[in-house]
Design an enzyme around this catalytic site. Structure first.
Site, short mmCIF file in Angstrom:
data_model
loop_
_atom_site.label_atom_id
_atom_site.label_comp_id
_atom_site.label_asym_id
_atom_site.label_seq_id
_atom_site.Cartn_x
_atom_site.Cartn_y
_atom_site.Cartn_z
CG ASN A 118 -1.72 1.24 1.40
OD1 ASN A 118 -1.78 2.06 0.49
ND2 ASN A 118 -2.36 1.38 2.55
CE LYS A 172 -0.10 3.21 4.80
NZ LYS A 172 0.01 3.32 6.25
CG HIS A 182 -5.59 1.96 5.39
ND1 HIS A 182 -5.14 2.88 6.31
CD2 HIS A 182 -4.57 1.07 5.21
CE1 HIS A 182 -3.91 2.56 6.67
NE2 HIS A 182 -3.53 1.47 6.01
CD GLU A 234 -2.82 5.50 6.73
OE1 GLU A 234 -2.86 5.53 5.48
OE2 GLU A 234 -1.87 4.98 7.37
CD GLU A 273 -3.26 -2.36 7.37
OE1 GLU A 273 -2.21 -2.62 6.79
OE2 GLU A 273 -3.86 -1.28 7.22
N GLY A 297 2.83 2.43 10.79
CA GLY A 297 3.78 3.53 10.62
C GLY A 297 4.51 3.91 11.90
CB SER A 330 5.63 -1.66 12.02
OG SER A 330 5.25 -0.31 12.25
P1 13P Z 1 3.29 0.47 7.66
O1 13P Z 1 3.80 -0.81 7.06
O2 13P Z 1 4.00 1.68 7.15
O3 13P Z 1 3.21 0.39 9.15
O4 13P Z 1 1.77 0.64 7.15
C1 13P Z 1 0.92 -0.44 7.21
C2 13P Z 1 -0.31 -0.10 6.47
O5 13P Z 1 -1.05 0.79 6.86
C3 13P Z 1 -0.59 -0.84 5.23
O6 13P Z 1 -1.87 -0.58 4.77
#
Ligand code: 13P
Length: 253
Positions: A9, A11, A98, A100, A170, A176, A216
């Protein structure tokens, strides 16, 4: 049969030139040695055609997914992207819900149910994200939170429809932050999600559902996470922006 998947992803990252370089590097590396799983990249929507063209040149070693879709079919929804548009560009997957999107854009389980419905109508496989916040885990509510997200957004679908879904667990506190869930925490939640699916749709559907871990996940910890029997791969954020790291993760089965 359950499929192992590693999905990147991206983003809201990369310029056009960076996206082109990243996709080419991933494909070159996959061509050298194909991993033991399906590899998916989900770039920003403006680069989907680029990614799809590149993947086509490499015998579709890579599947392509979008990061979001509109809950509406079409019409006056400025800035939105319809499932029919993604289907017309042969997209294989689309991330839905997601954390976010839930946090910054206020997406609700009801809205996510509609997004999943649109995608299924167009034969695009939703990667449905769920996961608890840190306070919810600390209060011991993590199972309940994840259960509600899944029940409210997904459990009205038929088992045929549900069999097209990929679930991504997740935990929000791991995204992150560099703070990965332990292999035991991931396995525990994945087994719980699979048990919910079994209760609703039966053992076979539960056994066949791919459940990804995200948060992560990186080249150093992927092997340990994927070794768990209910962890069928990963949804990778930061580490999917480096071709070497991403392909190493894909080779972690
Ligand atoms: P990270 O791998 O940067 O922690 O993000 C995970 C994520 O949100 C994948 O959709």
């Amino acid at each position: 049969m359950r499929k192992n998947i590693v999905a990147g992803n991206w983003k809201m990252n990369t310029t056009f030139q960076e996206a082109e370089e990243l996709i080419a590097d991933i494909l070159d590396s996959l061509e050298e040695q194909a991993p033991n799983c399906e590899v998916v990249v989900c770039p920003p929507s403006v680069y989907l055609e680029l990614a799809s063209d590149y993947a086509g040149d490499y015998d579709n070693l890579l599947s392509i997914g979008a990061q979001n879709v509109s809950e509406y079919e079409k019409g006056a929804y400025t800035g939105e992207i319809a499932a029919s548009m993604l289907a017309s560009m042969n997209m294989d997957y689309c991330i839905v819900g997601h954390s976010e999107r839930r946090k910054y854009f206020g997406e609700t389980n009801q809205q996510l149910a509609l997004k999943v419905e649109r995608l299924l109508e167009h034969a695009i496989r939703p990667i449905f994200c769920c996961g608890e916040q840190l306070e919810e885990r600390e209060a011991g509510n993590h199972f309940k939170v994840v259960e509600n997200q899944i029940r409210e957004a997904l459990f009205h679908f038929s088992s045929d429809e549900f069999s097209n879904l990929v679930i991504a667990y997740e935990p929000v506190w791991a995204i992150g932050t560099g703070k990965t869930a332990t292999a035991a925490q991931a396995q525990e939640m994945h087994a719980f999600i699979r048990s919910l699916i079994a209760e609703k749709y039966g053992n076979q559907t539960a056994e066949d559902t791919t459940i990804l871990y995200g948060g992560s996940c990186n080249a150093a910890n992927a092997k340990e996470l994927f070794a768990n029997k209910d962890v069928d791969g990963g949804l990778i954020g930061g580490a999917s922006l480096k071709a070497n790291d991403f392909v190493t993760i894909a080779r972690s089965f």
